[in-house]
Write a protein that holds these residues in place. Structure first.
Motif, mmCIF file in Angstrom:
data_model
loop_
_atom_site.group_PDB
_atom_site.id
_atom_site.type_symbol
_atom_site.label_atom_id
_atom_site.label_comp_id
_atom_site.label_asym_id
_atom_site.label_seq_id
_atom_site.Cartn_x
_atom_site.Cartn_y
_atom_site.Cartn_z
ATOM 1 N N ARG A 67 38.405 35.470 41.304
ATOM 2 C CA ARG A 67 39.414 35.619 40.263
ATOM 3 C C ARG A 67 40.801 35.940 40.802
ATOM 4 N NH1 ARG A 67 37.233 41.253 37.501
ATOM 5 N NH2 ARG A 67 37.680 42.637 39.263
ATOM 6 N N ARG A 117 37.553 27.472 42.840
ATOM 7 C CA ARG A 117 37.993 27.680 41.463
ATOM 8 C C ARG A 117 38.437 29.122 41.265
ATOM 9 N NH1 ARG A 117 33.760 25.950 36.995
ATOM 10 N NH2 ARG A 117 33.911 24.070 38.295
ATOM 11 N N CYS A 118 39.597 29.303 40.640
ATOM 12 C CA CYS A 118 40.083 30.634 40.288
ATOM 13 C C CYS A 118 39.624 30.937 38.866
ATOM 14 C CB CYS A 118 41.608 30.697 40.387
ATOM 15 S SG CYS A 118 42.285 32.365 40.167
ATOM 16 N N ALA A 119 38.664 31.866 38.747
ATOM 17 C CA ALA A 119 38.089 32.140 37.432
ATOM 18 C C ALA A 119 37.316 33.444 37.480
ATOM 19 C CB ALA A 119 37.170 30.998 36.995
ATOM 20 N N ASP A 120 37.045 33.981 36.304
ATOM 21 C CA ASP A 120 36.121 35.095 36.170
ATOM 22 C C ASP A 120 34.719 34.525 36.308
ATOM 23 O OD1 ASP A 120 34.337 37.056 35.158
ATOM 24 O OD2 ASP A 120 35.943 37.951 33.977
ATOM 25 N N GLU A 178 32.520 33.508 33.419
ATOM 26 C CA GLU A 178 32.850 32.346 32.599
ATOM 27 C C GLU A 178 32.455 31.031 33.253
ATOM 28 O OE1 GLU A 178 37.009 32.771 32.012
ATOM 29 O OE2 GLU A 178 36.835 34.591 30.790
ATOM 30 N N VAL A 179 31.785 31.094 34.395
ATOM 31 C CA VAL A 179 31.435 29.886 35.141
ATOM 32 C C VAL A 179 30.040 29.405 34.746
ATOM 33 C CG1 VAL A 179 31.027 28.922 37.437
ATOM 34 C CG2 VAL A 179 32.922 30.508 37.063
ATOM 35 N N VAL A 234 33.986 30.617 43.824
ATOM 36 C CA VAL A 234 34.697 31.158 42.671
ATOM 37 C C VAL A 234 35.184 32.567 42.982
ATOM 38 C CG1 VAL A 234 34.573 31.730 40.217
ATOM 39 C CG2 VAL A 234 33.208 29.826 41.128
#
Length: 401
Positions: A132, A156-159, A162-163, A130
């Protein structure tokens, strides 16, 4: 390699057949000749692609020292990614620790370009990587595919906040420790902050948090163990482990590029060694040992071992013993610091190859070397330090075992 149309530029161009062929051709290019090379390549390739390929070729050359040439020349990098990525042998060691714990899946939070994700996947562990930053995420995905690991690495592109990590055996967190003004020293200024990473770690049965090796020991939580890791004598990182080893313990692990097994020195809570006169041998502990505050454990393995000064991490003893976590030197002279006398002594002994080490001295090695002007066929090691509080020069050579 798959479709590249949705990838950020310039990565999409580099992943095309033309881009890959150009990178292969640039593998051994000489950066000092890039201007002429770029001019020639632009006759047959788009200027933007040539520029991107030359930049990537430079990054691959830099990355070879961390990842090894076989991997580096198949992978893709960003400038920050090369700088911040975990060195390959260190990542492989950590992945092996996870595997030994029975971990089969890891959420790799703040994955960067995927150095740790690659090592985990090679250990047979399923990874969620992960980050961002879209370019970084695309780079991780490209690297997993290039190394044939994309079946084990989900990207996964995310903060990371939030995972949901509930479906994973472990988490690994490598917070960003650089900001717009350079290196960040306050753990709460990491991105994400250390406090958040600790809470994320406590949610899973096992966890590892990569942090700066200079972290004060008092900031290590009581429910974590702490490990300092060096590679080829250079301290690379500290790791806070949860669910791996007894809480509150510290250790130092030394890795080499020779393929030898890792060497780990575990803390035993020993009191500080006594200060004693300089003996025949001086032992310089590995930097990871010093950072882990385990100099006492080194002294305890040497009959009569003690410190040359209560504030200096040099151990002295009368006997020679091979220790994997300390380098031994045979001491021939112990002198009060006096530049004129040191220069005369080195000239008298024909010392032209001079290694200068310092600990607890304001004198810089290059400054000393410039002033004594070593000349001659012989070699010596000079230690600028304190002995029982007094500025002192120790002269010696690496001990022969």
């Amino acid at each position: 390699m798959g479709q590249v149309n949705d990838l950020p530029e310039p990565l999409a161009a580099l992943l095309s057949a033309e881009g890959r062929d150009l990178l292969d051709a640039l593998r051994d290019h000489d950066p000092s000749q890039e201007l002429a090379l770029a001019t020639r390549l632009r006759r047959d390739h788009p200027a933007a692609l040539v520029s991107a390929a030359l930049g990537q070729a430079r990054l691959r050359q830099r990355a070879a020292a961390k990842f090894g040439a076989e991997d580096a020349y198949r992978m893709y990098f960003t400038a920050n990614g090369v700088e911040q990525a975990t060195r390959g042998p260190v990542a492989a060691y950590r992945a092996a620790r996870f595997a030994a714990l029975g971990v089969r899946s890891v959420a790799d939070l703040c994955s960067g370009i995927g150095g740790d994700a690659i090592a985990l996947a090679r250990a047979g562990i399923r990874v969620l990587a992960v980050d961002r930053d879209p370019l970084t995420v695309a780079t991780v995905r490209a690297n997993a595919a290039a190394l044939g690991l994309d079946d084990l690495v989900e990207v996964r592109c995310a903060d990371v906040a939030e995972v949901d990590t509930a479906g994973y055996d472990a988490v690994f967190v490598d917070p960003a420790r650089r900001g717009g003004r350079g290196r960040v020293f306050d753990p709460e200024a990491y991105s994400p902050p250390l406090s958040w990473a600790l809470d994320a770690a406590r949610c899973r049965p096992h966890a590892a948090l990569k942090i700066a090796p200079g972290i004060p020991h008092e900031l290590v939580p009581a429910d974590f163990s702490a490990e300092w890791i060096s590679y080829e004598g250079d301290v690379k990182e500290a790791v806070l482990w949860c669910g791996a080893g007894a809480p509150g313990t510290v250790s130092a692990t030394l890795l080499t590029g020779s393929g030898a097994d890792p060497c780990t020195l575990a803390g035993r809570g020993l009191p500080d060694p006594a200060v004693r006169p300089v003996g025949r041998y001086l032992y310089e502990p590995d930097g990871a040992v010093i950072r882990a505050h385990l100099v006492a454990e080194v002294a305890a393995e040497l009959p009569g071992g003690g410190l040359v000064d209560e504030t200096i991490a040099y151990v002295t003893a009368d006997g020679l013993r091979a220790l994997p976590y300390a380098t031994a030197y045979e001491i021939t002279d112990v002198l009060p610091f006096n530049l004129k006398k040191l220069k005369a002594l080195l000239r008298e002994r024909g010392v032209g190859v001079l290694t200068v080490k310092k600990r607890g001295s304001a004198v810089e090695p290059e400054e000393l070397r410039r002033k004594v002007k070593p000349q001659g066929p012989n070699a010596a090691t000079v230690f600028l330090t304190r002995v029982a509080g007094a500025p002192t020069v120790l002269i010696g050579r690496p001990a022969e075992r």
